[in-house]
Design a protein around this motif. Structure first.
Motif: not given
Length: 477
Positions: A6-15, A18-20, A25-30, A36-37
């Motif tokens: 996925x281009x963008x990842x999410x948090x999961x809080x209180x059900x 949540x988007x950025x 932002x932290x950039x995820x690297x392959x 950066x992916x």
């Protein structure tokens, strides 16, 4: 779920997912390409406070949920993980680098932990004490409360599930902070729990600056227990933070596993096992067999055959048909290379490898070091890379002394056909887990944990479940 990362990842809080939005932002690297992916949102202080409030509200509800209902949700989550294992495994290979088959295997093995803990929760019995007529004393186990859990990047699903499964089975709520390098696969594990019907607030996932997130969560009076897997220095720091609130801790702080190879072992079988085990996950395993102490009578044969097998280990992108992928981040090749160079300058023989591979990604050659002096840093600090270090020994007492010489004690291994030797090794090695003639130290129904500076407390099995419970004695007259 798409096979693409996925281009963008999410948090999961209180059900809520949540988007950025306006978060950092932290950039995820392959690690196979260095590119950066994806973008990963970092939780704000307000996000963490919201997660704490949700965990606080969810705990009494989940605590009072019948154990059969808790177990059913865990079993359903396990089924979903097995169904989604190919997709979750692909995400893991993108972000962590391990070969796809190993990644999928990690997901299916993790699913079994949900199943194991679902059943262990049903068997968490108390006991009745003998008292005079008309009096009663009994012991019961109750969930400790909301948990803060922190997991590393080397096993992005398997390490978090060791915290999620027992906490949820015990009746606790839990806030999980996985590693920012490998976020997508643990996010999908949380999604399996949510889709299985886990109530809002029982399991949440956050990311951010590790020091800021850990200090904020641990300082909150909501959190009753901390579970951490990672380095010794960070573990000690978190324990100090936990001490301020007298909070329970489980610490799995890594090791530097000795392998005692006796001259009466089944040499071919031993070699087949230890070479595969050493280069699994590019050596980025806290129980990786690393310090090879080989009895003098077979030392030269063992070293030669080990090196020949290691030379055949295929290295490349985890999506290709390889046995070993890259190291997980740009820090690792430099760190491993520095330790090898230190050993070389102090007299070790480099029998194989020792170099970074290629100019793309974070690949490193399978490496064998022979006759490594004891003052080399790699004999005293865990390399966490694809490096086997070897030294000869003559007697059992010498082997035991070498195995126990470090302040670490997570896993240890021995290979011998002599029953008395096996018994003595099992008794005298200072480690939380000892495997003899095999490399299995984490079967899921047995305790996993270390001694000395490798930490304290157990994960997995009934011991792992009770790590998330308090013991209460009730006396009636």
């Amino acid at each position: 779920m798409s096979n693409a990362y996925p281009d963008k990842l999410q948090l999961h809080i209180d059900g809520e997912w949540i988007d950025g939005e306006d978060r950092d932002i932290h950039q995820v690297v392959n690690p196979a390409t260095g590119e950066t992916i994806s973008d990963l949102p970092k939780a704000t202080t307000a996000d963490l406070d919201r997660a704490l409030d949700a965990a606080d509200r969810a705990f009494p509800v989940w605590r009072d949920t019948p154990v059969a209902e808790r177990a059913a949700i865990l079993h359903k989550a396990a089924d979903l993980m097995r169904e989604r294992a190919p997709e979750i495994g692909r995400l893991m290979t993108y972000e962590q680098g391990k070969p796809l088959g190993q990644a999928i295997g990690e997901v299916t093995a993790s699913a079994s932990h949900f199943d194991i803990m679902a059943e262990e929760a049903k068997r968490c019995y108390g006991r009745v004490l003998v008292r005079p007529a008309g009096q009663n004393s009994f012991v019961k186990y109750q969930p400790v409360g909301p948990v803060a859990a922190f997991s590393p990047w080397n096993f992005p699903v398997f390490t978090p599930v060791r915290k999620l499964a027992p906490a949820i089975a015990a009746g606790c709520s839990i806030i999980l902070k996985p590693a920012e390098e490998t976020p997508a696969s643990p996010i999908e594990m949380i999604r399996c729990l949510v889709d299985a019907g886990l109530p809002s607030g029982v399991a949440q996932v956050v990311f951010g600056d590790p020091a800021e997130v850990s200090s904020h969560l641990i300082a909150s009076p909501v959190i009753r227990k901390i579970s951490f897997t990672g380095s010794v220095p960070v573990g000690k720091h978190l324990m100090k933070l936990a001490a301020e609130g007298m909070k329970r801790t489980t610490m799995e702080l890594g090791g530097h596993a000795p392998v005692l190879v006796f001259d009466d072992c089944d040499l071919e079988k031993t070699l087949d096992l230890v070479v595969t085990g050493k280069f699994r996950n590019a050596g980025q395993v806290c129980v990786s067999p690393t310090r090879f102490y080989v009895q003098s009578g077979i030392y030269d044969r063992f070293e030669k055959a080990f090196t020949e097998r290691a030379q055949k280990v295929s290295v490349g992108d985890g999506f290709d048909a390889v046995e070993m992928g890259p190291l997980a981040n740009p820090r690792r090749p430099s760190a491993v290379g520095a330790m090898i160079e230190d050993a070389r300058t102090k007299g070790a023989d480099v029998r194989l490898g020792g170099e970074r591979r290629g100019d793309k990604g974070f690949f490193f050659d399978p490496t064998v070091l022979s006759h490594v002096p004891l003052d080399a840093s790699i004999m005293n600090e865990e390399p966490f890379g694809p490096v086997a270090v070897m030294r000869p020994f003559d007697t059992l007492d010498e082997a035991i002394e070498q195995a126990n010489r470090l302040p670490l004690g997570l896993a240890a291994y021995a290979f011998t056909e002599n029953l008395r030797t096996a018994n003595l090794v099992g008794d005298r090695i200072e480690a939380g887990m000892v495997a003899i003639n095999n490399l299995t130290v984490s079967p899921g129904d047995a305790p996993f944990g270390g001694v000395k500076e490798s930490g304290h407390g157990s994960e997995d099995g009934p011991d792992g479940l009770k790590a998330y419970m308090v013991t209460k004695a009730i006396h009636q007259a």
